[in-house]
Design an enzyme around this catalytic site. Structure first.
Site, PDB file in Angstrom:
ATOM      1  N   ASP A 183       2.041  -1.736  -7.505  1.00  0.00           N
ATOM      2  CA  ASP A 183       2.625  -2.270  -8.734  1.00  0.00           C
ATOM      3  C   ASP A 183       1.995  -1.567  -9.938  1.00  0.00           C
ATOM      4  O   ASP A 183       2.679  -1.099 -10.855  1.00  0.00           O
ATOM      5  CB  ASP A 183       2.346  -3.787  -8.783  1.00  0.00           C
ATOM      6  CG  ASP A 183       3.103  -4.493  -9.894  1.00  0.00           C
ATOM      7  OD1 ASP A 183       3.914  -3.831 -10.580  1.00  0.00           O
ATOM      8  OD2 ASP A 183       2.897  -5.708 -10.084  1.00  0.00           O
ATOM      9  N   ASP A 226       3.409   2.066 -12.318  1.00  0.00           N
ATOM     10  CA  ASP A 226       3.621   2.057 -13.772  1.00  0.00           C
ATOM     11  C   ASP A 226       2.873   3.218 -14.415  1.00  0.00           C
ATOM     12  O   ASP A 226       3.328   3.822 -15.384  1.00  0.00           O
ATOM     13  CB  ASP A 226       3.144   0.737 -14.393  1.00  0.00           C
ATOM     14  CG  ASP A 226       4.307  -0.233 -14.628  1.00  0.00           C
ATOM     15  OD1 ASP A 226       5.222  -0.265 -13.782  1.00  0.00           O
ATOM     16  OD2 ASP A 226       4.290  -0.953 -15.649  1.00  0.00           O
ATOM     17  N   LYS A 262      -9.204   0.542  -1.135  1.00  0.00           N
ATOM     18  CA  LYS A 262     -10.410   0.095  -1.846  1.00  0.00           C
ATOM     19  C   LYS A 262     -11.367  -0.465  -0.800  1.00  0.00           C
ATOM     20  O   LYS A 262     -11.817  -1.613  -0.880  1.00  0.00           O
ATOM     21  CB  LYS A 262      -9.978  -0.974  -2.873  1.00  0.00           C
ATOM     22  CG  LYS A 262     -11.067  -1.449  -3.811  1.00  0.00           C
ATOM     23  CD  LYS A 262     -11.434  -0.460  -4.890  1.00  0.00           C
ATOM     24  CE  LYS A 262     -12.598  -0.943  -5.706  1.00  0.00           C
ATOM     25  NZ  LYS A 262     -13.153   0.070  -6.606  1.00  0.00           N
ATOM     26  N   TYR A 270       0.333 -10.995  -3.760  1.00  0.00           N
ATOM     27  CA  TYR A 270       1.512 -11.588  -4.389  1.00  0.00           C
ATOM     28  C   TYR A 270       2.177 -12.632  -3.497  1.00  0.00           C
ATOM     29  O   TYR A 270       2.909 -13.490  -3.976  1.00  0.00           O
ATOM     30  CB  TYR A 270       2.536 -10.510  -4.763  1.00  0.00           C
ATOM     31  CG  TYR A 270       2.073  -9.547  -5.855  1.00  0.00           C
ATOM     32  CD1 TYR A 270       0.796  -9.623  -6.380  1.00  0.00           C
ATOM     33  CD2 TYR A 270       2.920  -8.577  -6.356  1.00  0.00           C
ATOM     34  CE1 TYR A 270       0.364  -8.747  -7.355  1.00  0.00           C
ATOM     35  CE2 TYR A 270       2.498  -7.698  -7.343  1.00  0.00           C
ATOM     36  CZ  TYR A 270       1.215  -7.786  -7.833  1.00  0.00           C
ATOM     37  OH  TYR A 270       0.788  -6.907  -8.810  1.00  0.00           O
ATOM     38  N   ASP A 317      -9.124   3.362  -7.635  1.00  0.00           N
ATOM     39  CA  ASP A 317      -9.574   3.623  -9.011  1.00  0.00           C
ATOM     40  C   ASP A 317      -9.647   5.127  -9.277  1.00  0.00           C
ATOM     41  O   ASP A 317      -9.240   5.609 -10.343  1.00  0.00           O
ATOM     42  CB  ASP A 317     -10.917   2.921  -9.317  1.00  0.00           C
ATOM     43  CG  ASP A 317     -11.875   2.870  -8.129  1.00  0.00           C
ATOM     44  OD1 ASP A 317     -11.472   3.266  -7.018  1.00  0.00           O
ATOM     45  OD2 ASP A 317     -13.022   2.441  -8.310  1.00  0.00           O
TER      46      ASP A 317
END
Ligand code: NAD
Length: 367
Positions: free
Chosen positions: A252, A256, A196, A146, A228
């Site tokens: 992020d 959620d 990851k 970001y 994942d």
């Protein structure tokens, strides 16, 4: 008497509705403690862009600079309405990220919590929820994809292309990991490291650094999980998690999902802490689909107030009282529209009524 200056950025969409209820709670706290809150309202987000041409105008920057803490509502517009704002002036790009960068709020704490008594709000089966969900996600907030350099253009073959950079240095990784270890020490002493490293070099460095600093926290058990797999396990077995630490974009997205397993993003407050300044905001967006209807769940905004009381003003007991009051309203059989379907045995209440009931519960507590 202590005086705390709070920059109040109500934001867009449901922001003003849920902020109004959060401010009522602050009034109760102020009324019964030797403390005064000076509220400094300022425009931030799409509303600020339309009012004065910038989503993070200088007047708001000055107010935030002067504040002891910042209370921020969600910002942003629907996909369609966003077309009215130039890409480089969109609220997240031109207001939210610059605010995070300005105050270096690198440590984002997102509790994902649902006591057993409220388990009926979750879409997960009771046997999965067991004694309730209670974990916290620690998200790095000012690095990674970001904030990395961006480039776009047309390449040698005449094709439009874009390049975004995922960059972390070891100091950035180390400081967020220390925050995660410290909170793990105060909780169950288990830290799930979300990465990851099978694909991303950034995760390889991240994992090297966690190995280097873990010996400073010998009591904490570190468990490594690929991001994942973590997404799946959050649904299948969320109670195995207590503290989860991750880089910016993973946080992020996974947070959620945290809202999803609770039953609504409306249950997701957060604290964003930097070395000198902190701001507090719901984890969710401005929910344009329900804005102006008095049906948004203000739990996320009021919970952000509780996190501000705890982290910025050292009012731990009052923070606990706010959580208890909110959960008490739900435990009394009430629900906001996001959490239950009509006919499910609960009494639906509006944004405003939820706030009023929280205030009444708070006022009835012995502080
Ligand atoms: P969203 O988080 O606003 O909404 C997703 C879904 O959750 C919607 O159905 C919404 O009604 C529901 N929801 C969210 N908060 C709720 C609440 N308190 N009570 C009840 N229901 C709630 O995500 P979106 O629709 O993808 O994004 C809308 C805008 O918000 C976009 O412009 C986006 O860029 C922005 N956004 C801002 C922030 C922020 O301010 N930090 C974060 C995420 C998204």
């Amino acid at each position: 008497m202590k005086n705390f200056k709070i920059a109040v950025l109500a934001g867009d969409g449901i922001g003003p509705e849920i902020m109004a209820e959060a401010l009522k709670v602050l009034k109760v706290i102020e009324g019964r403690n030797d403390v005064s809150f000076e509220l400094m309202h300022a425009a931030f987000g799409a509303n600020a862009y339309f009012e004065c041409g910038h989503p993070f105008p200088q007047a708001t920057i000055d107010i935030c600079d002067a504040a002891d803490a910042i209370l921020k509502g969600p910002i942003g517009l629907s996909h369609e309405e966003s077309q009215k704002i130039p890409v480089d002036m969109l609220p997240e790009r031109a207001a939210l990220l610059p605010m995070r960068r300005r105050y270096n709020t690198f440590a984002n704490f997102r509790p994902v919590s649902l006591p057993k008594a409220l388990a009926h709000f979750s879409p997960l089966k009771p046997e999965i929820i067991g004694e309730g969900i209670d974990l916290i996600m620690v998200r790095e907030l000012v690095g990674g994809l970001y904030f990395g350099e961006k480039e776009e253009g047309v390449n040698d073959e005449g094709l439009r292309y874009v390049r975004e950079t995922l960059e972390y240095d070891e100091d950035q990784i180390e400081r967020i990991l220390h925050e995660a270890f410290k909170i793990a020490m105060r909780r169950k002493k288990v830290l799930h490291n979300i990465h990851k490293s099978n694909v991303l070099k950034s995760s390889v460095l991240w994992n090297q650094i966690i190995d280097e600093i873990a010996p400073q926290y010998p009591e904490v058990k570190v468990v490594h999980i690929l991001v994942d797999a973590a997404a799946t396990l959050l649904c299948l077995n969320p109670t195995q998690f207590d503290v989860m630490v991750m880089e910016n974009m993973f946080g992020d997205i996974l947070s959620d999902q945290g809202g999803g397993i609770l039953g609504s993003l409306g249950l997701m407050p957060s604290a964003c802490l930097g070395p000198d300044k902190a701001y507090y905001e719901p984890s969710h967006g401005s929910a344009p689909d329900i804005a102006g209807k008095n049906i948004a769940n203000p739990y996320s905004m009021i919970g952000s107030v509780a996190m501000m009381l705890e982290n910025s003003f050292d009012m731990l007991d009052e923070a606990e009282n706010v959580w208890a009051a909110m959960q008490g309203v739900f435990a009394d059989g009430f629900s906001t529209a996001d959490l239950s379907k009509p006919g499910s045995g609960v009494t639906m209440i509006s944004t405003q009524e939820f706030g009023e009931r929280v205030v009444a519960k708070l006022a009835a507590q012995t502080p």
